[in-house]
Design a protein around this motif. Structure first.
Motif, mmCIF file in Angstrom:
data_model
loop_
_atom_site.group_PDB
_atom_site.id
_atom_site.type_symbol
_atom_site.label_atom_id
_atom_site.label_comp_id
_atom_site.label_asym_id
_atom_site.label_seq_id
_atom_site.Cartn_x
_atom_site.Cartn_y
_atom_site.Cartn_z
ATOM 1 N N UNK A 53 -9.305 3.776 -0.442
ATOM 2 C CA UNK A 53 -8.499 5.142 -0.832
ATOM 3 C C UNK A 53 -6.990 5.370 -1.035
ATOM 4 N N UNK A 54 -6.555 4.605 -0.383
ATOM 5 C CA UNK A 54 -4.682 4.944 -0.564
ATOM 6 C C UNK A 54 -4.051 4.042 -2.021
ATOM 7 N N UNK A 55 -4.790 2.705 -2.427
ATOM 8 C CA UNK A 55 -4.898 2.097 -3.869
ATOM 9 C C UNK A 55 -5.557 3.383 -5.170
ATOM 10 N N UNK A 56 -6.715 4.048 -4.666
ATOM 11 C CA UNK A 56 -6.571 4.788 -5.923
ATOM 12 C C UNK A 56 -5.669 5.568 -5.945
ATOM 13 N N UNK A 57 -5.515 5.849 -4.555
ATOM 14 C CA UNK A 57 -4.062 7.555 -5.056
ATOM 15 C C UNK A 57 -3.000 7.133 -5.360
ATOM 16 N N UNK A 65 -0.376 8.228 -0.175
ATOM 17 C CA UNK A 65 -0.633 9.378 0.390
ATOM 18 C C UNK A 65 0.259 9.648 1.477
ATOM 19 N N UNK A 66 0.762 8.485 1.986
ATOM 20 C CA UNK A 66 1.885 9.001 3.138
ATOM 21 C C UNK A 66 2.974 9.154 2.378
ATOM 22 N N UNK A 67 3.400 8.541 1.157
ATOM 23 C CA UNK A 67 4.767 9.038 0.619
ATOM 24 C C UNK A 67 5.198 10.380 0.015
ATOM 25 N N UNK A 68 4.058 10.784 -0.241
ATOM 26 C CA UNK A 68 3.696 11.941 -1.161
ATOM 27 C C UNK A 68 3.969 13.204 0.211
#
Length: 70
Positions: A53-57, A65-68
């Protein structure tokens, strides 16, 4: 045949359409602050693997997602 009609109507294939919808939903969850972990966020939008999921995001938005969330 379905794929051809789908692409004509939405301008993308079904797989990319679903990914787009999931990622945009994830962004709205991030914006609302209704999650505590990336794993929880991934599960909420239909991904079993938070790393995938993190890779796709990150591929879609250019940041994780964490940075966002900051």
């Amino acid at each position: 045949y379905f794929r051809k009609i789908f692409i004509a109507k939405f301008g993308t294939n079904p797989k990319n359409y679903i990914i787009e919808k999931r990622i945009l939903h994830a962004k709205s969850i991030i914006d609302s602050g209704d999650f505590t972990t990336v794993k929880e966020l991934a599960l909420a939008v239909g991904y079993k693997d938070p790393l995938y999921f993190g890779k796709i995001f990150k591929k879609h938005f250019g940041i994780s997602p964490i940075e966002m969330n900051k």
